[in-house]
Design an enzyme around this catalytic site. Structure first.
Site, short mmCIF file in Angstrom:
data_model
loop_
_atom_site.label_atom_id
_atom_site.label_comp_id
_atom_site.label_asym_id
_atom_site.label_seq_id
_atom_site.Cartn_x
_atom_site.Cartn_y
_atom_site.Cartn_z
N ARG A 224 -2.44 43.28 37.78
CA ARG A 224 -1.72 42.01 37.71
C ARG A 224 -0.75 41.93 38.89
O ARG A 224 0.09 42.80 39.08
CB ARG A 224 -0.96 41.91 36.40
N HIS B 25 6.34 34.16 40.16
CA HIS B 25 7.14 35.29 39.68
C HIS B 25 8.49 35.25 40.39
O HIS B 25 8.83 36.16 41.16
CB HIS B 25 6.42 36.61 39.91
N GLU C 50 8.13 35.20 32.97
CA GLU C 50 9.50 35.27 32.44
C GLU C 50 10.38 34.09 32.87
O GLU C 50 11.41 34.28 33.51
CB GLU C 50 10.18 36.58 32.86
N ASN D 36 6.01 40.76 28.16
CA ASN D 36 6.75 41.81 28.86
C ASN D 36 7.76 42.38 27.87
O ASN D 36 8.63 41.66 27.39
CB ASN D 36 7.48 41.26 30.08
N TYR E 13 10.46 45.68 26.97
CA TYR E 13 11.15 46.88 27.42
C TYR E 13 12.08 47.46 26.36
O TYR E 13 12.14 48.67 26.18
CB TYR E 13 11.98 46.57 28.67
N GLU F 251 3.81 43.79 30.97
CA GLU F 251 4.77 44.71 31.59
C GLU F 251 5.35 45.63 30.53
O GLU F 251 5.74 45.17 29.46
CB GLU F 251 5.94 43.97 32.26
#
Length: 616
Positions: A146, A190, A236, A379, A381, A431
């Site tokens: 990606r 992005h 995002e 994504n 985290y 991600e």
């Protein structure tokens, strides 16, 4: 994310008790604890290995390799393993071959905006070293890569004239990936907007930005659509509106605080910019589906970054309502419209209803938005409690960044939340990764990045268990392939599984985490559990140099492997009775393991699969 400040404004009470929309999911009880490192030495990088019921170091060179639990169950159907990057963070070539300036070029040049005054002018120099990157990806063994396209590289003014050299760069990259057996996954935006459009108002000017984004998307669809089959419109958008328009800490650097920002309104502009990004997404998806997909095929979606939120006391249902509101504000702002055509009711009511500052979608926009993504790009985290310290804050051990707490259980819970709220959409983890707490040591690629390996093992394990529990998980991409420019943190943070030496011509050196990920994928190949294209024998390799010198497997070689596989299944098919017995045994094992994973309870590092805690 910017709307979280509404809690402090005292406007939450009505939203907590108000009925939710019919499409709103009920509060999703967590199925996992937040992190599962109890009983093991996290400082050494140990993980708890369910295969041996003991703490081990996930060393890729160890003869015994602990595979994350349940990972063999995700390697079916359309599941894909990959790695991710973004244009401004790795490409460099800021003005090469006709590229125009982006708002990040301008933002980074302003004193005090980026750590150490650094910028993406050179970054990892992937604009010139992309062949090395493809070799690294091929040797790694991922199926997908990606990456994003620099809008200003393709259209220097954001609209109008197309830069042929910029398009050729991406076309050559796509061809090289396909020749290496890697599927390109392309993101249109992005965070780096052409500066020419920024000067016209950027994401705050709806009509202008929707037309420009649509024109740009058509140029890219036309040039690459015959070879690219998975598209991402925006990465995002929540980070852009919160950090760029609310806090002023990222481009375009707008906020209400005049000690930080010359212009901006931290309350109204994030709402307007986010609204316009959604409308632009809807129009681009409509163009893709009407004009390009009928002839070229493919799928399209948006990627959003999500943080799981929960109260410290999981038994407190009143605080679960607050956690639900926070997730609706952060996640629902950008994802509810993609599935339902409008914002969550709780969110709109918290800002004053139809007369408040949150813009209204037109009927046409609602129609275009509803159902406007083919997959949920996630994504993920970290996670947090609903209150700030000292009564809350992040959950789990802290990584190298002040916001990144290691909470693999939060990923599993978030996957279930998305599944319940949006009707089990296909989900790709686009991600997931971390930086190391000890940045200085990680500047040396010879030092094994055990913290990152531990992170990847735990998160992949929890994602795999979620898949076993019914989540429609279709992919996992590590962030990131390379150390890169980490936005306002500059080069002070390293998220890559490949080390980049910024003082030595951007030399690339795979880290221990690279080899750990490669060995995991090799094991999945050997077992035939790696998803499409992964059902072949484990391969080796001595690094990127060997990969660069080794040719891509020929069609004859791949065909011979397929013939071997077909012959195997033909021989097996001749023993029909054995096949029937095997099928019954496998079904019994699957049913048993699904029951075992129903509600696991972690106690002192041990997973007691048959003990159930109603709070979990």
């Amino acid at each position: 994310a910017a709307l979280l400040c509404l809690v402090a404004l005292g406007r939450l009470g009505a939203a907590q008790d108000a009925p939710t929309q019919a499409q709103d999911a009920a509060i999703v009880e967590p199925v996992a604890p937040m992190y599962v490192l109890r009983g093991c030495d996290a400082q050494r990088g140990e993980i708890y290995c369910m295969r041996t019921l003991s703490c081990v170091l996930p060393d890729p060179k160890n003869p015994f390799f602990c595979v994350p639990e349940a990972v063999d169950f995700v390697g079916v159907g359309s599941f894909r393993w990959g790695a991710s990057s973004s244009a401004y963070q790795i490409e460099g070539g800021a003005s090469a071959e006709g590229k125009g300036p982006s708002n990040w070029d301008v933002f980074a040049a302003q004193p005090g905006r980026v750590h150490g005054g650094e910028s993406g002018e050179v970054a990892a120099d992937s604009y010139h070293k992309w062949r090395q990157d493809v070799a690294l990806l091929r040797d790694l063994g991922v199926q997908d890569y990606r990456f994003s396209i620099s809008w200003a590289r393709v259209m220097p003014q954001g609209t109008g004239q197309v830069n042929a050299a910029g398009l050729r760069y991406y076309s050559d990259l796509v061809d090289a990936l396909l020749n290496a057996g890697i599927t390109p996954v392309v993101c249109l935006f992005h965070w780096d907007l052409p500066q020419a459009l920024e000067e016209k108002g950027g994401w705050l000017e709806k009509d202008m930005i929707v037309r420009a984004f649509s024109d740009y998307a058509e140029v890219v669809f036309t040039a690459l659509g015959d070879r690219v089959k998975t598209w991402i419109t925006l990465n995002e958008p929540g980070t852009v509106v919160y950090m760029g328009y609310n806090m002023g800490l990222m481009a375009p650097g707008r906020c209400s605080d005049r000690t930080k920002c010359a212009e901006g309104d931290s309350f109204t502009e994030p709402l307007l910019a986010g609204h316009n990004m959604l409308v632009a997404h809807a129009h681009v998806v409509d163009i893709f589906r009407r004009k390009y997909r009928p002839q070229l095929g493919g799928r399209i979606g948006m990627v959003n970054c999500v943080k799981w939120a929960e109260p410290q006391n999981r038994a407190d249902m009143k605080e679960w309502k607050l956690a639900q509101f926070l997730m609706e504000a952060e996640i629902g702002f950008f994802t509810d419209p993609l599935y339902f055509g409008d914002y969550p009711l709780s969110l709109r009511e918290s800002v004053g209803g139809s007369s408040g500052p949150l813009p209204q979608f037109t009927d046409e926009e609602k129609f275009l938005l509803a159902g406007s993504q083919d997959f949920f790009g996630l994504n993920f985290y970290t996670s947090h409690y609903i209150y700030d310290p000292p009564n809350g804050g992040g959950i789990g051990p802290l990584g190298g960044s002040s916001w990144l707490y290691v909470t693999p259980g939060g990923l599993r819970n978030q996957l279930h939340w998305i599944t319940e709220r949006y009707g089990a959409p296909p989900i790709i983890i686009t991600e997931n990764g971390c930086d190391e707490p000890d940045v200085d040591s990680m500047a040396d690629p010879a030092v094994p990045d055990m913290f990152r390996i531990q992170f990847m093992h735990e998160y992949i394990e929890q994602a795999s268990i979620a898949s076993l529990e019914g989540v429609n998980l279709q992919g996992y991409y590590v962030w990131s392939l390379l150390d890169n420019f980490e936005w306002a943190d500059g080069y002070s943070k390293r998220f890559g599984i490949v080390h980049v030496d910024y003082d030595n011509d951007q030399k690339r050196t795979p880290k221990a985490s690279y080899y750990w990920y490669r060995r995991l994928l090799n094991i999945l190949r050997a077992s035939g559990k790696g998803g499409p294209g992964m059902g072949f024998k484990e391969i080796g390799g001595s690094g990127a140099q060997e990969a660069a010198s080794r040719g891509v497997p020929s069609a004859e070689q791949l065909g011979a492997q397929e013939d071997e596989d077909e012959a195997f299944w033909t021989r097996l098919g001749l023993t029909g009775g054995l096949v029937l017995v095997a099928a019954v045994l496998v079904m019994g094992i699957v049913v048993l393991r699904r029951r075992e994973y129903a509600r696991p309870v972690y106690m002192g590092g041990l997973l007691r699969r048959r003990d159930y805690d109603p709070l979990l």
